[in-house]
Write an enzyme that holds these catalytic residues in place. Structure first.
Site, PDB file in Angstrom:
ATOM      1  N   ASP A 138      39.209  22.841  -0.319  1.00  0.00           N
ATOM      2  CA  ASP A 138      38.913  22.309  -2.240  1.00  0.00           C
ATOM      3  C   ASP A 138      38.081  23.321  -2.756  1.00  0.00           C
ATOM      4  O   ASP A 138      38.816  24.269  -2.408  1.00  0.00           O
ATOM      5  CB  ASP A 138      37.655  21.002  -1.852  1.00  0.00           C
ATOM      6  CG  ASP A 138      37.419  21.349  -0.727  1.00  0.00           C
ATOM      7  OD1 ASP A 138      36.333  22.323  -0.941  1.00  0.00           O
ATOM      8  OD2 ASP A 138      36.759  19.931  -0.693  1.00  0.00           O
ATOM      9  N   LYS A 147      42.944  18.851  -4.983  1.00  0.00           N
ATOM     10  CA  LYS A 147      43.745  18.180  -5.569  1.00  0.00           C
ATOM     11  C   LYS A 147      45.108  17.634  -5.519  1.00  0.00           C
ATOM     12  O   LYS A 147      45.864  18.207  -5.714  1.00  0.00           O
ATOM     13  CB  LYS A 147      43.361  18.968  -7.341  1.00  0.00           C
ATOM     14  CG  LYS A 147      42.127  18.361  -7.619  1.00  0.00           C
ATOM     15  CD  LYS A 147      42.424  18.972  -9.528  1.00  0.00           C
ATOM     16  CE  LYS A 147      41.588  19.973  -9.550  1.00  0.00           C
ATOM     17  NZ  LYS A 147      41.719  21.085  -9.617  1.00  0.00           N
ATOM     18  N   MET A 163      26.177  15.482  -6.175  1.00  0.00           N
ATOM     19  CA  MET A 163      26.957  15.099  -7.259  1.00  0.00           C
ATOM     20  C   MET A 163      25.917  14.390  -8.016  1.00  0.00           C
ATOM     21  O   MET A 163      26.615  12.649  -8.605  1.00  0.00           O
ATOM     22  CB  MET A 163      27.813  14.164  -6.531  1.00  0.00           C
ATOM     23  CG  MET A 163      28.339  15.039  -5.832  1.00  0.00           C
ATOM     24  SD  MET A 163      29.442  13.817  -4.277  1.00  0.00           S
ATOM     25  CE  MET A 163      28.302  12.958  -3.051  1.00  0.00           C
TER      26      MET A 163
HETATM   27  N1  SAH Z   1      29.057  19.796   1.399  1.00  0.00           N
HETATM   28  C1  SAH Z   1      28.575  20.144   1.017  1.00  0.00           C
HETATM   29  C2  SAH Z   1      28.050  19.190  -0.225  1.00  0.00           C
HETATM   30  C3  SAH Z   1      29.394  18.440  -0.738  1.00  0.00           C
HETATM   31  S1  SAH Z   1      29.295  17.590  -1.744  1.00  0.00           S
HETATM   32  C4  SAH Z   1      27.020  20.757   0.842  1.00  0.00           C
HETATM   33  O1  SAH Z   1      26.824  20.295   2.160  1.00  0.00           O
HETATM   34  O2  SAH Z   1      26.790  21.571   0.578  1.00  0.00           O
HETATM   35  C5  SAH Z   1      29.450  18.151  -3.843  1.00  0.00           C
HETATM   36  C6  SAH Z   1      28.188  18.707  -4.647  1.00  0.00           C
HETATM   37  O3  SAH Z   1      27.295  19.157  -3.510  1.00  0.00           O
HETATM   38  C7  SAH Z   1      28.563  19.014  -5.748  1.00  0.00           C
HETATM   39  O4  SAH Z   1      28.429  17.899  -6.515  1.00  0.00           O
HETATM   40  C8  SAH Z   1      26.938  19.891  -5.731  1.00  0.00           C
HETATM   41  O5  SAH Z   1      26.062  18.931  -5.952  1.00  0.00           O
HETATM   42  C9  SAH Z   1      26.751  20.058  -4.420  1.00  0.00           C
HETATM   43  N2  SAH Z   1      27.187  21.623  -4.184  1.00  0.00           N
HETATM   44  C10 SAH Z   1      28.529  21.904  -3.463  1.00  0.00           C
HETATM   45  N3  SAH Z   1      28.077  23.325  -3.487  1.00  0.00           N
HETATM   46  C11 SAH Z   1      27.105  24.062  -4.783  1.00  0.00           C
HETATM   47  C12 SAH Z   1      26.730  25.266  -5.171  1.00  0.00           C
HETATM   48  N4  SAH Z   1      27.064  26.329  -4.450  1.00  0.00           N
HETATM   49  N5  SAH Z   1      25.674  25.483  -6.179  1.00  0.00           N
HETATM   50  C13 SAH Z   1      25.480  23.486  -6.669  1.00  0.00           C
HETATM   51  N6  SAH Z   1      25.946  22.331  -6.138  1.00  0.00           N
HETATM   52  C14 SAH Z   1      26.508  22.685  -5.308  1.00  0.00           C
END
Ligand code: SAH
Length: 264
Positions: A45, A66, A181
Protein backbone atom coordinates in the site's frame (compact mmCIF):
# COMPACT_ATOMS: atom_id res chain seq x y z
CA UNK A 1 14.12 -19.87 -2.74
CA UNK A 2 10.86 -20.00 -4.65
CA UNK A 3 9.20 -23.31 -5.29
CA UNK A 4 8.95 -24.57 -1.72
CA UNK A 5 6.78 -27.64 -1.30
CA UNK A 6 3.32 -27.11 0.08
CA UNK A 7 1.58 -29.59 2.35
CA UNK A 8 0.12 -31.60 -0.53
CA UNK A 9 3.49 -31.97 -2.23
CA UNK A 10 2.73 -29.57 -5.10
CA UNK A 11 5.40 -26.94 -5.64
CA UNK A 12 4.01 -23.64 -4.46
CA UNK A 13 5.04 -20.09 -3.96
CA UNK A 14 5.91 -18.43 -0.73
CA UNK A 15 4.71 -15.21 0.84
CA UNK A 16 7.07 -13.01 2.84
CA UNK A 17 5.21 -10.72 5.23
CA UNK A 18 7.80 -7.97 5.30
CA UNK A 19 7.97 -4.82 7.40
CA UNK A 20 9.46 -1.94 5.39
CA UNK A 21 10.40 0.23 8.36
CA UNK A 22 9.08 3.79 8.62
CA UNK A 23 10.07 5.00 5.16
CA UNK A 24 13.78 5.78 4.89
CA UNK A 25 15.21 3.00 2.68
CA UNK A 26 18.34 2.98 4.87
CA UNK A 27 16.13 1.85 7.76
CA UNK A 28 14.91 -1.27 5.96
CA UNK A 29 16.45 -4.47 7.28
CA UNK A 30 19.06 -6.06 5.01
CA UNK A 31 16.67 -8.99 4.60
CA UNK A 32 13.71 -6.79 3.64
CA UNK A 33 15.81 -5.05 1.01
CA UNK A 34 17.05 -8.33 -0.43
CA UNK A 35 13.56 -9.86 -0.59
CA UNK A 36 12.12 -6.73 -2.21
CA UNK A 37 14.89 -6.83 -4.82
CA UNK A 38 14.35 -10.53 -5.55
CA UNK A 39 10.55 -10.87 -5.35
CA UNK A 40 8.45 -11.77 -8.36
CA UNK A 41 5.68 -9.53 -7.05
CA UNK A 42 5.55 -6.93 -4.28
CA UNK A 43 2.06 -6.31 -2.90
CA UNK A 44 2.03 -2.98 -1.08
CA UNK A 45 0.00 0.00 0.00
CA UNK A 46 1.19 3.61 0.33
CA UNK A 47 2.56 3.35 3.88
CA UNK A 48 6.13 2.21 3.04
CA UNK A 49 6.48 5.71 1.58
CA UNK A 50 7.66 7.13 -1.74
CA UNK A 51 11.38 6.43 -1.36
CA UNK A 52 10.96 2.71 -0.72
CA UNK A 53 8.26 2.25 -3.36
CA UNK A 54 10.52 3.96 -5.91
CA UNK A 55 13.05 1.14 -5.42
CA UNK A 56 10.60 -1.36 -6.90
CA UNK A 57 10.16 -1.46 -10.69
CA UNK A 58 6.54 -0.83 -11.75
CA UNK A 59 6.24 -4.22 -13.39
CA UNK A 60 6.98 -6.05 -10.14
CA UNK A 61 4.63 -4.12 -7.87
CA UNK A 62 0.91 -4.14 -7.21
CA UNK A 63 -0.80 -1.50 -5.12
CA UNK A 64 -3.38 -3.26 -2.97
CA UNK A 65 -3.95 -0.24 -0.78
CA UNK A 66 -6.99 1.20 -2.46
CA UNK A 67 -9.62 -0.48 -4.50
CA UNK A 68 -12.64 1.71 -4.94
CA UNK A 69 -15.84 -0.06 -5.99
CA UNK A 70 -15.91 -3.76 -6.76
CA UNK A 71 -17.23 -6.41 -4.45
CA UNK A 72 -13.98 -7.06 -2.60
CA UNK A 73 -13.05 -5.04 0.42
CA UNK A 74 -9.32 -4.20 0.23
CA UNK A 75 -8.38 -6.80 2.85
CA UNK A 76 -10.31 -9.58 1.13
CA UNK A 77 -8.74 -8.65 -2.17
CA UNK A 78 -5.22 -8.71 -0.71
CA UNK A 79 -5.83 -12.06 0.95
CA UNK A 80 -7.17 -13.57 -2.24
CA UNK A 81 -4.38 -12.12 -4.37
CA UNK A 82 -1.65 -13.52 -2.10
CA UNK A 83 -3.10 -17.03 -2.32
CA UNK A 84 -3.64 -16.73 -6.08
CA UNK A 85 -0.02 -15.68 -6.74
CA UNK A 86 1.34 -18.32 -4.37
CA UNK A 87 -0.56 -20.99 -6.29
CA UNK A 88 1.16 -19.75 -9.44
CA UNK A 89 4.44 -20.58 -7.69
CA UNK A 90 5.46 -16.94 -7.26
CA UNK A 91 7.76 -15.52 -4.65
CA UNK A 92 5.65 -12.76 -3.11
CA UNK A 93 6.60 -9.94 -0.81
CA UNK A 94 3.66 -8.50 1.09
CA UNK A 95 5.32 -5.22 2.04
CA UNK A 96 3.87 -3.37 5.01
CA UNK A 97 4.85 -0.04 6.53
CA UNK A 98 6.78 -0.32 9.79
CA UNK A 99 6.37 -3.77 11.32
CA UNK A 100 3.78 -6.19 9.88
CA UNK A 101 2.39 -7.04 13.32
CA UNK A 102 1.99 -3.52 14.75
CA UNK A 103 -1.49 -2.41 13.67
CA UNK A 104 -0.70 -3.80 10.24
CA UNK A 105 -3.24 -6.62 9.89
CA UNK A 106 -0.27 -8.93 9.44
CA UNK A 107 -1.82 -11.33 11.93
CA UNK A 108 -4.96 -11.71 9.85
CA UNK A 109 -3.00 -12.16 6.64
CA UNK A 110 -0.80 -14.81 8.23
CA UNK A 111 -3.86 -16.73 9.44
CA UNK A 112 -5.42 -16.50 6.00
CA UNK A 113 -2.27 -17.94 4.42
CA UNK A 114 -2.14 -20.78 6.92
CA UNK A 115 -5.81 -21.59 6.30
CA UNK A 116 -5.10 -21.80 2.58
CA UNK A 117 -1.95 -23.88 3.08
CA UNK A 118 0.39 -21.25 1.69
CA UNK A 119 3.95 -21.21 3.06
CA UNK A 120 4.98 -17.88 4.52
CA UNK A 121 7.75 -16.19 6.45
CA UNK A 122 7.54 -13.16 8.73
CA UNK A 123 10.23 -10.49 8.35
CA UNK A 124 9.89 -7.95 11.17
CA UNK A 125 10.46 -4.28 10.45
CA UNK A 126 11.22 -1.18 12.45
CA UNK A 127 7.83 0.15 13.53
CA UNK A 128 7.06 3.83 13.08
CA UNK A 129 5.77 3.64 16.64
CA UNK A 130 9.37 3.28 17.81
CA UNK A 131 11.27 4.99 14.99
CA UNK A 132 9.02 8.05 14.66
CA UNK A 133 9.54 9.34 18.20
CA UNK A 134 13.19 8.26 18.02
CA UNK A 135 14.22 10.33 15.03
CA UNK A 136 12.39 13.30 16.54
CA UNK A 137 14.53 13.16 19.68
CA UNK A 138 11.84 11.59 21.87
CA UNK A 139 12.86 8.52 23.92
CA UNK A 140 9.94 6.18 24.63
CA UNK A 141 11.15 5.42 28.12
CA UNK A 142 13.30 7.46 30.48
CA UNK A 143 14.69 6.47 33.85
CA UNK A 144 13.44 9.67 35.42
CA UNK A 145 9.88 9.85 34.13
CA UNK A 146 8.62 6.98 31.96
CA UNK A 147 8.81 3.34 33.03
CA UNK A 148 6.25 1.97 30.60
CA UNK A 149 5.00 2.60 27.10
CA UNK A 150 1.66 1.73 25.50
CA UNK A 151 1.00 1.48 21.77
CA UNK A 152 -2.57 2.47 21.03
CA UNK A 153 -4.82 2.90 18.02
CA UNK A 154 -6.45 6.32 17.80
CA UNK A 155 -8.84 5.06 15.18
CA UNK A 156 -11.50 3.88 17.58
CA UNK A 157 -14.09 6.44 18.55
CA UNK A 158 -13.41 7.08 22.27
CA UNK A 159 -16.97 8.35 22.74
CA UNK A 160 -18.61 5.13 21.66
CA UNK A 161 -19.58 2.85 24.51
CA UNK A 162 -17.89 -0.26 23.21
CA UNK A 163 -14.54 1.43 22.43
CA UNK A 164 -11.79 -1.19 22.72
CA UNK A 165 -9.36 1.37 24.14
CA UNK A 166 -9.70 2.32 27.79
CA UNK A 167 -8.27 5.88 27.69
CA UNK A 168 -8.98 6.47 31.37
CA UNK A 169 -6.90 3.46 32.33
CA UNK A 170 -4.15 4.60 29.96
CA UNK A 171 -4.18 8.08 31.53
CA UNK A 172 -3.54 6.43 34.87
CA UNK A 173 -0.44 4.45 33.81
CA UNK A 174 1.83 7.50 34.06
CA UNK A 175 3.85 5.99 31.20
CA UNK A 176 4.34 7.06 27.61
CA UNK A 177 1.44 6.70 25.16
CA UNK A 178 2.17 6.25 21.47
CA UNK A 179 -0.93 6.68 19.33
CA UNK A 180 -1.03 5.36 15.77
CA UNK A 181 -3.79 6.33 13.33
CA UNK A 182 -4.42 9.19 15.71
CA UNK A 183 -4.69 12.36 13.61
CA UNK A 184 -8.42 12.50 12.91
CA UNK A 185 -9.72 11.59 16.34
CA UNK A 186 -7.10 13.59 18.28
CA UNK A 187 -9.69 15.90 19.92
CA UNK A 188 -11.73 12.92 21.12
CA UNK A 189 -8.92 10.98 22.76
CA UNK A 190 -7.31 14.13 24.19
CA UNK A 191 -10.66 14.81 25.88
CA UNK A 192 -10.86 11.20 27.06
CA UNK A 193 -7.36 11.40 28.59
CA UNK A 194 -8.26 14.69 30.30
CA UNK A 195 -11.38 12.95 31.61
CA UNK A 196 -9.10 10.22 32.97
CA UNK A 197 -7.20 12.82 34.98
CA UNK A 198 -4.20 13.48 32.74
CA UNK A 199 -2.82 16.99 33.34
CA UNK A 200 -3.44 19.60 30.63
CA UNK A 201 0.26 20.54 30.61
CA UNK A 202 1.34 16.97 29.73
CA UNK A 203 3.77 17.24 26.79
CA UNK A 204 2.56 15.93 23.41
CA UNK A 205 4.38 15.62 20.08
CA UNK A 206 3.18 14.64 16.63
CA UNK A 207 5.66 13.22 14.13
CA UNK A 208 4.26 13.38 10.61
CA UNK A 209 5.77 11.20 7.82
CA UNK A 210 8.63 10.14 10.08
CA UNK A 211 11.87 9.49 8.12
CA UNK A 212 10.22 10.50 4.82
CA UNK A 213 11.96 13.37 2.99
CA UNK A 214 9.26 15.79 4.20
CA UNK A 215 9.06 14.73 7.87
CA UNK A 216 7.55 17.32 10.23
CA UNK A 217 7.28 17.47 14.01
CA UNK A 218 5.04 19.62 16.19
CA UNK A 219 5.26 19.77 19.98
CA UNK A 220 2.83 21.14 22.52
CA UNK A 221 0.75 19.94 25.42
CA UNK A 222 -2.52 18.10 25.89
CA UNK A 223 -4.06 21.56 26.05
CA UNK A 224 -2.55 22.96 22.84
CA UNK A 225 -2.01 19.99 20.53
CA UNK A 226 -5.40 20.07 18.78
CA UNK A 227 -4.90 23.72 17.78
CA UNK A 228 -1.35 22.96 16.67
CA UNK A 229 -2.55 20.07 14.52
CA UNK A 230 -5.08 22.36 12.85
CA UNK A 231 -2.72 25.30 12.42
CA UNK A 232 0.07 23.18 10.92
CA UNK A 233 -2.30 20.98 8.94
CA UNK A 234 -0.85 17.72 10.27
CA UNK A 235 -2.10 14.76 8.26
CA UNK A 236 -1.72 10.96 8.35
CA UNK A 237 0.56 9.16 8.60
CA UNK A 238 1.60 10.64 11.92
CA UNK A 239 2.54 9.33 15.35
CA UNK A 240 1.30 11.07 18.49
CA UNK A 241 3.50 10.74 21.59
CA UNK A 242 1.94 11.71 24.91
CA UNK A 243 3.90 11.95 28.15
CA UNK A 244 6.85 13.67 29.82
CA UNK A 245 9.25 12.14 27.27
CA UNK A 246 7.73 14.33 24.55
CA UNK A 247 9.38 17.37 26.17
CA UNK A 248 12.89 16.03 25.67
CA UNK A 249 12.87 17.06 22.03
CA UNK A 250 12.94 20.75 22.87
CA UNK A 251 15.94 20.18 25.17
CA UNK A 252 18.04 18.45 22.51
CA UNK A 253 16.71 19.92 19.28
CA UNK A 254 19.58 22.35 18.66
CA UNK A 255 21.93 19.41 18.10
CA UNK A 256 19.50 16.91 16.57
CA UNK A 257 20.07 16.09 12.92
CA UNK A 258 16.86 15.01 11.25
CA UNK A 259 15.77 13.42 8.01
CA UNK A 260 18.34 13.70 5.25
CA UNK A 261 20.62 16.03 7.23
CA UNK A 262 23.61 13.75 7.04
CA UNK A 263 23.50 13.76 3.24
CA UNK A 264 23.48 17.52 2.89
N1 SAH B 1 2.61 -1.33 10.82
C1 SAH B 1 2.83 0.11 10.90
C2 SAH B 1 1.61 0.81 11.44
C3 SAH B 1 0.38 0.69 10.55
S1 SAH B 1 -1.01 1.61 11.15
C4 SAH B 1 4.08 0.36 11.74
O1 SAH B 1 4.56 -0.54 12.43
O2 SAH B 1 4.60 1.48 11.68
C5 SAH B 1 -0.83 3.12 10.27
C6 SAH B 1 -0.31 4.20 11.18
O3 SAH B 1 1.08 4.02 11.40
C7 SAH B 1 -0.41 5.60 10.67
O4 SAH B 1 -1.71 6.13 10.85
C8 SAH B 1 0.59 6.32 11.53
O5 SAH B 1 0.09 6.56 12.81
C9 SAH B 1 1.66 5.27 11.65
N2 SAH B 1 2.77 5.46 10.69
C10 SAH B 1 3.23 4.57 9.80
N3 SAH B 1 4.30 5.05 9.14
C11 SAH B 1 4.53 6.28 9.64
C12 SAH B 1 5.51 7.28 9.40
N4 SAH B 1 6.47 7.13 8.50
N5 SAH B 1 5.44 8.43 10.13
C13 SAH B 1 4.49 8.60 11.05
N6 SAH B 1 3.54 7.69 11.32
C14 SAH B 1 3.56 6.55 10.64
Amino acid sequence: MSGVDTADGEPGGVVYLVGSGPGDPDLMTVKARRLVDEADVVLHDKLPGPEILDLIPEERREDVGKRAGGEWTPQEYTNRRMVELAREGKRIVRLKGGDPFVFGRGGEEMEHLAEHEVAFEVVPGLSSAVAGPGVAGIPLTHRDFASSVSFVTGHEDPTKEESAVDWEALAATGGTLVVLMGVGKLPEYVAALRGGGMAPETPVAMVERATWPDQRVVTGTLDTIVDLRDREGIEPPAITVIGEVAATRERVKAFLREGGDEDG
